[in-house]
Every structure is written in structure tokens, then in C-alpha cells.
Write a protein that holds these residues in place. Structure first.
Motif, mmCIF file in Angstrom:
data_model
loop_
_atom_site.group_PDB
_atom_site.id
_atom_site.type_symbol
_atom_site.label_atom_id
_atom_site.label_comp_id
_atom_site.label_asym_id
_atom_site.label_seq_id
_atom_site.Cartn_x
_atom_site.Cartn_y
_atom_site.Cartn_z
ATOM 1 N N SER A 154 -2.958 -11.521 -7.369
ATOM 2 C CA SER A 154 -4.156 -11.219 -8.323
ATOM 3 C C SER A 154 -3.325 -11.387 -9.739
ATOM 4 O O SER A 154 -3.762 -12.136 -10.808
ATOM 5 C CB SER A 154 -4.633 -9.782 -8.341
ATOM 6 N N THR A 198 1.222 -2.719 -10.228
ATOM 7 C CA THR A 198 0.999 -3.159 -8.859
ATOM 8 C C THR A 198 0.098 -4.480 -9.048
ATOM 9 O O THR A 198 -0.682 -4.623 -10.029
ATOM 10 C CB THR A 198 0.127 -2.062 -8.062
ATOM 11 N N LYS A 205 -5.073 -11.234 -2.695
ATOM 12 C CA LYS A 205 -6.303 -11.571 -2.793
ATOM 13 C C LYS A 205 -7.077 -12.465 -1.948
ATOM 14 O O LYS A 205 -8.153 -13.165 -1.969
ATOM 15 C CB LYS A 205 -6.750 -12.415 -4.244
ATOM 16 N N LYS A 263 -2.518 -7.440 -6.348
ATOM 17 C CA LYS A 263 -3.007 -6.990 -5.086
ATOM 18 C C LYS A 263 -3.232 -8.547 -4.455
ATOM 19 O O LYS A 263 -3.129 -9.746 -5.280
ATOM 20 C CB LYS A 263 -4.731 -6.924 -5.428
ATOM 21 N N ASP A 296 -6.906 -7.532 -0.414
ATOM 22 C CA ASP A 296 -7.036 -6.472 -1.456
ATOM 23 C C ASP A 296 -5.957 -5.416 -1.259
ATOM 24 O O ASP A 296 -5.989 -4.375 -1.778
ATOM 25 C CB ASP A 296 -8.296 -5.820 -1.661
ATOM 26 N N ASP A 297 -4.946 -5.645 -0.425
ATOM 27 C CA ASP A 297 -3.848 -4.925 -0.193
ATOM 28 C C ASP A 297 -3.066 -4.860 -1.440
ATOM 29 O O ASP A 297 -2.780 -5.655 -2.115
ATOM 30 C CB ASP A 297 -2.846 -5.229 0.944
ATOM 31 N N VAL A 298 -2.490 -3.620 -1.876
ATOM 32 C CA VAL A 298 -1.575 -3.503 -3.314
ATOM 33 C C VAL A 298 -0.138 -3.749 -2.800
ATOM 34 O O VAL A 298 0.394 -3.033 -1.786
ATOM 35 C CB VAL A 298 -1.998 -2.040 -3.639
ATOM 36 N N ASN A 347 0.843 -1.188 -0.056
ATOM 37 C CA ASN A 347 -0.159 0.118 -0.048
ATOM 38 C C ASN A 347 0.888 1.247 0.066
ATOM 39 O O ASN A 347 0.485 2.226 0.816
ATOM 40 C CB ASN A 347 -0.945 -0.143 1.122
#
Length: 117
Positions: A76, A85, A89, A87, A35-37, A24
Motif C-alpha cells: 500500500s 505500518t 494489497k 498493507k 490486507d495483512d499489515v 500482523n
């Protein structure tokens, strides 16, 4: 074995470097949540001279590719360019997890970064 120099170049290909793995936008120091990047910072791609089959020369720039591996969960896009980037998942694991990031420059150079959270 004897090493034979097959080039007259002054500078040889340097391996790429992973400066930081970011979660993030900040340096990753904890497990990712769903869902953190994830992203990374790297050394700059090198420019090099490439000889075509007809004998002409052109200047090219390395294209960094990244492979993301996690021991628990799912990414992802497991293979991406260094500027993309990805994610995480899955829900955060309750046990320690391993994150391995492999950076390739397309000319044989490789950098590996390993994090345990």
C-alpha cells in the motif's frame, strides 16, 4: 590510499539495524494475505550534533525511512517511516515470493532485510 581522520568525535555514525519484520504484529514466517499489515522493529535512532551554516550547533535525531519491495503483489505504501505500518494489497501468491525491506537513517546508514516465503 591513506585514511585521514576529519573529525574529533569519539563515536561514529552506526548503521541502523532491522530487528524483525512483523506480519500482523508477529514475526513474519509466512506469505502475507490480502490486507495483512506489515511493520518492523529497528534499532533506536541516534542523536547527533549538526553544525549550521552560521557556525552554531544543534542536536538532531535520525529519521528512519523504509522502502518495501515484493517480488509478487503490491504494498500500500512502498516508502514509509519506520514507525508506520503498510498493507499487502494482493492475494497471496501461489509461488515463492521475496520481501525486501531497506531501512535508511538519512545520514548514509542503510540496513537491508530479506525474506523468502
Amino acid at each position: 590510499f591513506k585514511r585521514i581522520m576529519a573529525t574529533n568525535r569519539v563515536l561514529f555514525n552506526a548503521a541502523p539495524a532491522i530487528t524483525n519484520v512483523l506480519l500482523n504484529g508477529s514475526v513474519a514466517i509466512s506469505k502475507p494475505n490480502k490486507d495483512d499489515v506489515l511493520s518492523l522493529t529497528t534499532s533506536a535512532p541516534e542523536s547527533y550534533t549538526y553544525q549550521n551554516i552560521d557556525g552554531s550547533f544543534e542536536t538532531k535525531t535520525e529519521s528512519f525511512e523504509v522502502a518495501w519491495y515484493v517480488s509478487l503483489g503490491e504494498i500500500s505504501k512502498p516508502k514509509a517511516s519506520a514507525t508506520e505500518t503498510v498493507k499487502y494489497k494482493s492475494d497471496p501468491p501461489s509461488t515463492p515470493m521475496l520481501l525486501i525491506t531497506i531501512l535508511r537513517d538519512g545520514r548514509g546508514g542503510v540496513a537491508v532485510h530479506r525474506d523468502v516465503f
